[in-house]
Structures are given as C-alpha cells and as structure tokens.
Motif scaffolding. Sequence first.
Motif, PDB file in Angstrom:
ATOM      1  N   TYR A   1       0.929  -1.197  -0.109  1.00 17.38           N
ATOM      2  CA  TYR A   1      -0.064  -0.183  -0.008  1.00 17.38           C
ATOM      3  C   TYR A   1       0.821   1.241  -0.159  1.00 17.38           C
ATOM      4  O   TYR A   1       2.091   1.198   0.946  1.00 17.38           O
ATOM      5  N   ASP A   2       0.565   2.198  -0.567  1.00 15.14           N
ATOM      6  CA  ASP A   2       0.943   3.521  -0.620  1.00 15.14           C
ATOM      7  C   ASP A   2      -0.137   4.605  -1.112  1.00 15.14           C
ATOM      8  O   ASP A   2      -1.027   4.077  -1.435  1.00 15.14           O
TER       9      ASP A   2
ATOM     10  N   SER B   1      -8.854   2.983  -3.540  1.00 14.62           N
ATOM     11  CA  SER B   1      -7.770   3.257  -2.290  1.00 14.62           C
ATOM     12  C   SER B   1      -6.745   4.086  -3.042  1.00 14.62           C
ATOM     13  O   SER B   1      -6.489   4.323  -4.184  1.00 14.62           O
ATOM     14  N   GLY B   2      -6.160   4.932  -2.154  1.00 14.81           N
ATOM     15  CA  GLY B   2      -5.204   5.904  -2.431  1.00 14.81           C
ATOM     16  C   GLY B   2      -5.784   6.949  -3.122  1.00 14.81           C
ATOM     17  O   GLY B   2      -6.710   7.526  -2.633  1.00 14.81           O
TER      18      GLY B   2
ATOM     19  N   HIS C   1      -4.562   0.948  -7.030  1.00 15.68           N
ATOM     20  CA  HIS C   1      -6.104   1.508  -6.584  1.00 15.68           C
ATOM     21  C   HIS C   1      -7.174   0.356  -6.387  1.00 15.68           C
ATOM     22  O   HIS C   1      -8.228   0.213  -6.370  1.00 15.68           O
TER      23      HIS C   1
ATOM     24  N   GLU D   1      -9.288  -3.816  -2.038  1.00 15.09           N
ATOM     25  CA  GLU D   1      -8.871  -4.268  -0.756  1.00 15.09           C
ATOM     26  C   GLU D   1      -7.357  -5.001  -1.011  1.00 15.09           C
ATOM     27  O   GLU D   1      -7.241  -5.128  -2.299  1.00 15.09           O
ATOM     28  N   ALA D   2      -6.452  -5.024  -0.138  1.00 13.00           N
ATOM     29  CA  ALA D   2      -5.498  -5.629  -0.058  1.00 13.00           C
ATOM     30  C   ALA D   2      -5.680  -7.069  -0.858  1.00 13.00           C
ATOM     31  O   ALA D   2      -6.379  -7.591  -0.613  1.00 13.00           O
TER      32      ALA D   2
ATOM     33  N   GLY E   1      -2.455   3.605  -3.456  1.00 14.15           N
ATOM     34  CA  GLY E   1      -3.635   2.642  -2.461  1.00 14.15           C
ATOM     35  C   GLY E   1      -3.105   1.321  -2.475  1.00 14.15           C
ATOM     36  O   GLY E   1      -1.806   0.734  -2.489  1.00 14.15           O
ATOM     37  N   ASN E   2      -3.782   0.120  -2.533  1.00 14.50           N
ATOM     38  CA  ASN E   2      -3.437  -1.336  -2.289  1.00 14.50           C
ATOM     39  C   ASN E   2      -2.909  -1.481  -3.837  1.00 14.50           C
ATOM     40  O   ASN E   2      -3.746  -1.293  -4.925  1.00 14.50           O
ATOM     41  N   TYR E   3      -1.950  -2.103  -3.976  1.00 12.80           N
ATOM     42  CA  TYR E   3      -1.175  -2.395  -5.173  1.00 12.80           C
ATOM     43  C   TYR E   3      -0.717  -3.759  -5.213  1.00 12.80           C
ATOM     44  O   TYR E   3      -0.396  -4.277  -4.141  1.00 12.80           O
TER      45      TYR E   3
END
Length: 507
Positions: free
Chosen positions: A423-424, A470-471, A445, A448-449, A428-430
């Motif tokens: 995650y960054d 995400s992100g 993005h 979810e993880a 986001g979740n990558y």
Amino acid sequence: MKRFWSVTACLLGAIAIVMVTSFLSPSIGTNVNLTSTGLFSQAVTAIHLHPSTKYVLYDGAKRIGVVSSKEKLDHFLKEEYAQDYAAPFPDTALALGQDVYLAREQSYFSYANEDEDIFSYLKQNHLFSIGAVMVTMRDDEGTAGKIYVKNQDVFDQALRSYLQLFVSAEDLDRLENGESQPELSAPGEQTTGISLGQKISYARASAPVEEVMASSDDVLNWLEYGPDTKKSYYTVEDGDTLAGVGMKNQGLSARQVMMLNTDTISNVHQFLLAGQQLNVTYFTSALSVTVTKPRLVKEEIPFATHYIEDETVAPGTRKILQEGVSGIRSVLYQETWTNGVLSKGAFVSSHDDKQAVDEVVAVAPGEAGQLGTGTFIWPVDNAAIACGWEDYSGHEALDIINVYNRYGDVKAVDAGIVEANGYDPFGGNYLIINHGNGLYSYYGHLNEASSLEVGRTVLRGDVIGQIGTSGNATAPALSFYIGIQEPDNAHNPCDGYLDCTGYAYEN
C-alpha cells in the motif's frame, strides 16, 4: 331661570364633545390611528361622523399606507407593466407582490394623498407579481421541482436543449416521430429510447417577477443545476486532456466534461490550452433523463496456455511448441444511461467471429506458469481507458475501468510470480507481478489488499483483486502500467503491449 338653562346647555354640550372625542379616539383600531398610519406619515385631513371605505396596502403584516382609490392603484400597475415589463413578459399583466395585498377598511378619517410615495415604494422594492406559467415536475416521491416561466414555449425549448446534452438532435427527432433503426451489424451504438423520470404539468399562475424565467437559457441553467448550485471550475495545466481533467475532478468522463462546457468544447479530443477555465460541476437536475441504447463491441477471446515440463529445456527459458492466437467475439450489450452516466449494462447475445488457438509451451520441470507468454490480456472485463498515459502532468499509467461493473475483478495480464503486495498513499492497495521475462505489471487502487502472497505463482487471467478507489483515486479505476527490467520503470501499456484502439472511454 334663563341662566339655569344656559348653564345646563353648556354642560350638556361639553359632555357631548367629550363623548364624541372618546368615540373617535385611536381605540377604534389601526385604521384610525392618528399617529401611525403606516410607512408614510399621512396626515389626517378630516374626521367624519360616518365611516367610509378606505383602501389600505399591506406587505404581509406591515401596513404600507392608504391609497386614494383602487382605480389609481390599477392605473399605476398598468402603466408600470407597459413601461418595464411588457417587453420581457408580453400578453400578461402586473399585479401586487405575493405578500402584498389591498384591504378594504371602514374609517372615520380622510388622509392626505401619498399615492406617489406609496407607488414608488412598491417599485423600488419590486413588490410585484406577473402572470406566468407554473411548471411542476413530480415523481413517485412527490414534487421534484417547480419553476415559473413566462410561457410554456420557453420551458419546452430549454427542455429540448437539455435532452440534447444526452442524445443527438437527429436521434431526438427520430424518437419523437416513432422511427426505428436497423439492428447493429458493425461495432457501435444506437439510441433506441429516451424517457423522463418525472411527469411535467403546466398551470397558469401569478408569481413574483424575480422568480419568473423569461429566457430558455435561464430555464436550461435551472434544469442543469437547480436554483442553488455553485459551480466549480478547473484551470487547465500543460498537458491536460479532457479525460485527465475529468479523472482529477470527481472521475468525470471526457464526454461529461465536454457536456459541461459546450460553449468552448466541441469534441472529446479537443486540444486544451493552459489557463483555460472548465466547468467541472456535474448536473444536479430535478429531472432524470434515461437513455437506452444497444452497443455492439468486438472482444478478444484470450488464448489459454498449456505447459509441458521438458528436461531438455534449460531453467529460466521456455520453448513454444504452438503459438497462441487470440480469438474475436462480437458481443451485444443493452445499456441504460441516467443523466449521462452509465447506470446499467446487460449482456444480450454474442457469437464468435474467430476461434482462439491455445498456446503450448515447454518449460523446465517446476517452472510451469512462472514465465509469462509475452502476450498480455486486458486486466478487466468490459475494459475502457478512463484516463490515458500522461492525460495530465505526471500521470504515468492507464486508469482502466469496467464500464458495466465499476468494482469488477482484476486479472493477471500474463503468467508470473507476485513480486510485491502493499500500500502507498498514491497507488493505494497495489500488486506487482514479475513475468520472468524482463517485464512487470503493476495494478493500483485495488479495492482491498490482495490475498496473494509475495512469491505466489499466478496464471494469465487469474483473478488477483477488485477495482477500487484506494489511495489517490477520485473514482473506481485500476491504475495499470508495464515495468521494464525494474518494477518501477513504468511504460505505457499501449506502446506494443496492449492494442488500445477503440478503448478510450468517451461516454
């Protein structure tokens, strides 16, 4: 004796004067108040033994003053209409404002004529109403909107302009005339229906002048944004495209940005100038416009890869025994668009134009799936590029969406091994997949993880996560790029890795 009667007469006269004065005192009511006759100090010019009808103007509970006659007020309203209102509001009449009314009251007093000041007060404070048409929009939940227009034609013209933001004038004419179109035989779309979610009714009414819309442009602006919406604007930067502007502003599509700026933008590929101001406030209309359209697309049928372990193949290498060839499928979808936003897409039918040919690869024992084929598939179904490579400064990725399922599955574009799962704040979740041939694929993005652990082998087409926000994302989209030699050495997937022709999301 005469003296007695003289004194008695004087006494009775005095008593009578006192009684009359008491009878005519301010206790009779506001219409005989000698010290406060409204906003204007209208002097009492006479007191009468018998009451007469006076016309008193009120603004709500506030007393304005006494007019000399109803006829004088009517004459003033007619003159005022002819002078200031006949041109913008023809074939109607001026009346008192919504909360202003003329009361008939009985009074023992006569007042000084202050018509000029009273009429000036009405004019300065715009205390008028005008004959108009009340347009009401209702749905199952009640009244969605209500406005006053000078006539029905003004509203109908604005409504037609509003509908043409979502369908062409030609399609609107064809639908109104009940004309049909031949079924789609080539990739593309056609409009087959348009409807409003509200019923519209018209009624004659009297309304405050400032609330009556006299032009179709004013009505169109109300249909787009309602009465209170404050518009937001974006200043174009060097390198911005419409798609990039949209992605940075609530995830609007290029076409939506164009629809909001038809005065300066005529197509979704128009070149933008740095410093240009663009409206990025999407419609908040009281009307919901639903458009139905079939869309015929050509979709790739990915080939499958079959691995054969062969001890003669050196570790880390692969031997292609049969080339894989993707097939082509024609797919018909039925789409529903609400206020210019795709709200639903349903599969209708499909047929294969060209069958896929599976790939057969020989690898060293234990290396099945660890090396990529070198041929990528799209990472999502029903793919479209919402924001392309460098559509705005610093955007080195493709933002890819599933047009029918905004939170749909994300798939591995080729076989390989999970290189990173993290995650960054920006991506986001990558997830990063190492394809073992000098190529990496990045997926950002994610909703979810991903559950895939680092070192896990994945095959081409395996589900690795779901599209998300995400992100630093303004709307559901997959951030995707190809890394060469290093995971962060980002390259445009459209440069020889994916055929991006026809994948730009312009709707």
